[in-house]
Design a protein around this motif. Structure first.
Motif, short mmCIF file in Angstrom:
data_model
loop_
_atom_site.label_atom_id
_atom_site.label_comp_id
_atom_site.label_asym_id
_atom_site.label_seq_id
_atom_site.Cartn_x
_atom_site.Cartn_y
_atom_site.Cartn_z
N LYS A 142 -14.86 11.06 -5.77
CA LYS A 142 -15.82 12.16 -5.76
C LYS A 142 -15.14 13.52 -5.59
CE LYS A 142 -19.41 9.14 -3.86
NZ LYS A 142 -20.28 8.83 -2.69
N GLY A 143 -13.84 13.51 -5.25
CA GLY A 143 -13.07 14.75 -5.16
C GLY A 143 -13.26 15.52 -3.88
N LYS A 144 -13.76 14.86 -2.84
CA LYS A 144 -14.00 15.54 -1.57
C LYS A 144 -13.20 14.92 -0.43
CE LYS A 144 -18.67 16.89 -2.97
NZ LYS A 144 -20.14 16.82 -2.65
N THR A 145 -12.17 14.15 -0.80
CA THR A 145 -11.33 13.46 0.18
C THR A 145 -9.86 13.75 -0.12
OG1 THR A 145 -12.96 11.68 0.33
CG2 THR A 145 -10.76 11.22 1.20
N GLY A 146 -9.09 14.08 0.92
CA GLY A 146 -7.69 14.43 0.73
C GLY A 146 -6.80 13.28 0.35
N ALA A 147 -7.06 12.09 0.91
CA ALA A 147 -6.17 10.95 0.68
C ALA A 147 -6.84 9.66 1.11
CB ALA A 147 -4.86 11.14 1.43
N PHE A 148 -6.28 8.56 0.67
CA PHE A 148 -6.61 7.25 1.24
C PHE A 148 -5.38 6.37 1.11
CE2 PHE A 148 -7.60 6.50 -3.20
CZ PHE A 148 -7.39 5.14 -3.43
N ILE A 154 -10.56 12.97 -12.08
CA ILE A 154 -9.71 12.92 -10.89
C ILE A 154 -8.26 12.60 -11.25
CG2 ILE A 154 -9.91 10.45 -10.31
CD1 ILE A 154 -10.29 13.27 -7.75
N GLU A 155 -8.03 12.04 -12.43
CA GLU A 155 -6.69 11.56 -12.78
C GLU A 155 -5.63 12.67 -12.70
OE1 GLU A 155 -4.40 8.95 -16.21
OE2 GLU A 155 -6.44 9.67 -16.58
N LYS A 156 -5.96 13.87 -13.16
CA LYS A 156 -4.97 14.95 -13.17
C LYS A 156 -4.56 15.39 -11.77
CE LYS A 156 -8.31 18.80 -13.43
NZ LYS A 156 -9.46 17.98 -13.00
N ASP A 157 -5.37 15.06 -10.76
CA ASP A 157 -5.09 15.50 -9.39
C ASP A 157 -4.44 14.41 -8.53
OD1 ASP A 157 -6.24 18.04 -9.82
OD2 ASP A 157 -8.25 17.22 -9.48
N LEU A 158 -4.19 13.23 -9.12
CA LEU A 158 -3.66 12.12 -8.33
C LEU A 158 -2.17 12.26 -8.04
CD1 LEU A 158 -5.38 8.97 -9.91
CD2 LEU A 158 -5.93 10.10 -7.75
N ARG A 185 0.81 -1.21 0.00
CA ARG A 185 0.00 0.00 0.00
C ARG A 185 0.85 1.27 0.00
NH1 ARG A 185 -2.60 -4.12 1.61
NH2 ARG A 185 -4.88 -4.26 1.39
N VAL A 186 0.25 2.30 -0.58
CA VAL A 186 0.86 3.63 -0.61
C VAL A 186 -0.23 4.63 -0.25
CG1 VAL A 186 2.53 2.99 -2.38
CG2 VAL A 186 0.33 3.97 -3.07
N VAL A 187 0.17 5.88 -0.06
CA VAL A 187 -0.81 6.96 0.12
C VAL A 187 -1.15 7.51 -1.26
CG1 VAL A 187 -1.33 9.18 1.17
CG2 VAL A 187 0.16 7.54 2.38
N ILE A 188 -2.42 7.50 -1.59
CA ILE A 188 -2.92 8.10 -2.83
C ILE A 188 -3.65 9.37 -2.42
CG2 ILE A 188 -4.40 7.77 -4.85
CD1 ILE A 188 -3.99 4.73 -4.48
N TYR A 189 -3.22 10.52 -2.96
CA TYR A 189 -3.77 11.78 -2.46
C TYR A 189 -4.24 12.69 -3.59
CZ TYR A 189 0.63 14.33 -3.46
OH TYR A 189 1.71 14.92 -4.07
N ASN A 190 -5.06 13.65 -3.23
CA ASN A 190 -5.62 14.62 -4.16
C ASN A 190 -4.77 15.89 -4.09
OD1 ASN A 190 -7.22 16.78 -5.28
ND2 ASN A 190 -9.01 15.43 -5.17
N LYS A 191 -3.95 16.11 -5.12
CA LYS A 191 -3.03 17.25 -5.12
C LYS A 191 -3.77 18.58 -5.01
CE LYS A 191 0.51 15.03 -8.02
NZ LYS A 191 1.21 15.12 -9.32
N LYS A 192 -4.93 18.67 -5.60
CA LYS A 192 -5.69 19.92 -5.59
C LYS A 192 -6.09 20.29 -4.16
CE LYS A 192 -9.85 22.03 -7.61
NZ LYS A 192 -11.00 21.80 -8.52
N ILE A 193 -6.59 19.30 -3.43
CA ILE A 193 -7.02 19.54 -2.05
C ILE A 193 -5.82 19.89 -1.17
CG2 ILE A 193 -7.98 18.43 0.01
CD1 ILE A 193 -9.91 16.95 -1.84
N TRP A 194 -4.70 19.20 -1.37
CA TRP A 194 -3.51 19.48 -0.57
C TRP A 194 -3.00 20.90 -0.84
CZ3 TRP A 194 0.01 15.73 2.11
CH2 TRP A 194 -0.71 14.60 2.54
N ALA A 195 -3.09 21.31 -2.09
CA ALA A 195 -2.67 22.68 -2.43
C ALA A 195 -3.58 23.70 -1.78
CB ALA A 195 -2.65 22.85 -3.95
N GLN A 196 -4.88 23.42 -1.75
CA GLN A 196 -5.84 24.32 -1.10
C GLN A 196 -5.53 24.47 0.38
OE1 GLN A 196 -9.60 22.47 -2.02
NE2 GLN A 196 -9.76 23.41 -4.05
N ALA A 197 -4.97 23.42 0.97
CA ALA A 197 -4.61 23.47 2.40
C ALA A 197 -3.24 24.10 2.62
CB ALA A 197 -4.63 22.06 2.98
#
Length: 427
Positions: A265-271, A288-292, A154-166
């Protein structure tokens, strides 16, 4: 890569005993010193699971094998569904496949029945530098009954857009940094920081590995639950902190609902999941692919990643094979740096040697997963363990109990009777 997760977690049924059958067909099953025509006229049968052996890899290996030995090589693709019973049955018959791909955590159960041949000489030939953490599942009772082939974790899969917003600019290198990033996401965005269901039990197993803990211990001549170990409790407390950033149900696992679809759905930072789950997210929402993004699960310190469960496959030789020496020549070739490296490059899986991880360059998921291989591990490598994971899995019940308010000690006491009962089923 979904098949690779199934390799590791599809252990849901007890193994039954098989008798080791091994008569020779008179066709040079003990030939030594392979060379052209050494095994001329023989055909080696190899069972591989669907998706494990890329077409180019098998084509290249067949050509090299036939040139080296003069024998024919026949790959027979198998399906994961029902494979445990099929292997168990085949190992008890007079004409089993010569070489078999077996799940790494299934290997001790097959070895315990006497169905697998000792491969200590193969290890000496090509495996002295196998990564210890990935090789341990191929050893049973001190003997090398299989060879490590490929792995995934396993790895961390994250949403770059959300992380940038934070306002997060770099991926975390330690667990505390990761928690701080999750705090920032929770405070500065409307997103759920991480999706962490209460029963993502293979991630929890990784945390126990990171703590140097064992899920079982030996008392006399039997194994019993070790959930009351303070190290296991520490791992569960770490899991609980991850779950505190999540709105996921406490009594469900990562497949119910599928966590990648929630993330899509684009409302989660990571899993935290397997690499193939990124594909599941993209299938659910192509945008979502561009934000992975991907990174190694961080551990307590920057120099050591978090422990992870290593799911994957070993290659074994049937004790009843009439072509054991030819089978060993196949393994020496298939597990050589050339072909092990090619498999890693084509399939994006973790190879059995750290020196071959350069073949993963350019595969962002595999590059994120590879550092965990050296510090990873598996579930207990004992035949009795298979029964513990049968549904309903008591480890999952333990996790939910802690997340709902019980102390780890209380939760351990609640399920240890059931775990011990299952561990005793093969004694």
């Amino acid at each position: 890569m979904k098949r690779k997760l199934i390799t590791a977690i599809g252990i849901a049924s007890l193994m039954v005993s098989v008798a080791a059958c091994g008569s020779d067909d008179g066709k040079d099953s003990t030939s030594k010193g392979a060379g052209p025509d050494s095994f001329k006229g023989q055909t080696l049968r190899v069972w591989v699971m669907t998706g494990s052996a890329p077409e180019q890899w098998t084509k290249d290996l067949q050509a090299a094998f036939e040139q080296k030995t003069g024998a024919k090589l026949k790959f027979e693709e198998q399906q994961w569904d029902g494979i445990q019973q099929k292997i168990t049955t085949s190992l008890s018959e007079s004409n089993p496949p010569d070489v078999l791909e077996v799940g790494n955590t299934q290997t001790p159960a097959y070895a315990a029945t006497g169905g697998l041949a000792d491969l200590s000489d193969v290890k000496q030939a090509v495996g002295t530098d196998w990564t210890p953490s990935v090789s341990q599942s191929s050893v049973y009772d001190g003997k090398q009954y299989a060879a490590p082939w490929y792995f995934a974790n396993r790895v961390v899969i994250y949403n770059k857009k959300i992380w940038a917003q934070a306002g997060i600019k770099d991926t975390p290198k330690t667990r505390d940094e990761f928690f701080k990033d999750l705090d920032a996401i929770g405070k500065k965005t409307d997103a759920e920081p991480i999706y962490m269901p209460g029963q993502n039990w293979y991630f929890f197993d990784g945390l126990t590995i990171g703590q140097g803990a064992d899920l079982v211990k030996k008392e006399g001549d039997k194994y019993v639950s070790n959930l009351d170990d303070p190290k296991v409790a520490k791992a569960m407390e770490i899991y609980k902190k991850y779950a505190s950033y999540s709105q996921a149900p406490k009594d469900k696992d990562e497949a119910n609902p599928q966590q990648a679809e929630v993330f899509a759905k684009g409302k989660t930072g990571a899993f935290i999941g397997m690499g193939w789950e990124a594909g599941t997210a993209i299938k659910a929402n192509a945008a979502i692919e561009k934000d992975l993004g991907y990174f190694t699960i961080p551990g307590e310190t920057a120099d050591k990643p978090e422990g992870v469960f290593l799911g994957g496959s070993n290659l074994a030789v049937a004790q009843g094979s009439k072509h054991k020496e030819l089978a060993k020549e196949f393994l020496k070739l298939a597990l050589s740096d050339k072909f092990e490296g090619e498999l890693a490059k084509l399939n994006g899986v973790i190879p059995n040697k750290k020196s071959l991880e350069s073949n993963l360059q350019g595969n962002v998921v595999a590059e994120a997963a590879a550092p965990g291989a050296a510090v990873g591990g598996t579930t207990p490598l004992i035949p009795e363990w298979a029964a513990v994971e049968n549904d309903p899995n008591p480890i999952k019940a333990y996790m939910t109990a802690v997340l709902k308010g019980k102390t780890p000690a209380e939760a351990a006491k609640q399920v240890e009777g059931e775990i011990n009962k299952r561990l005793a089923q093969q004694n």
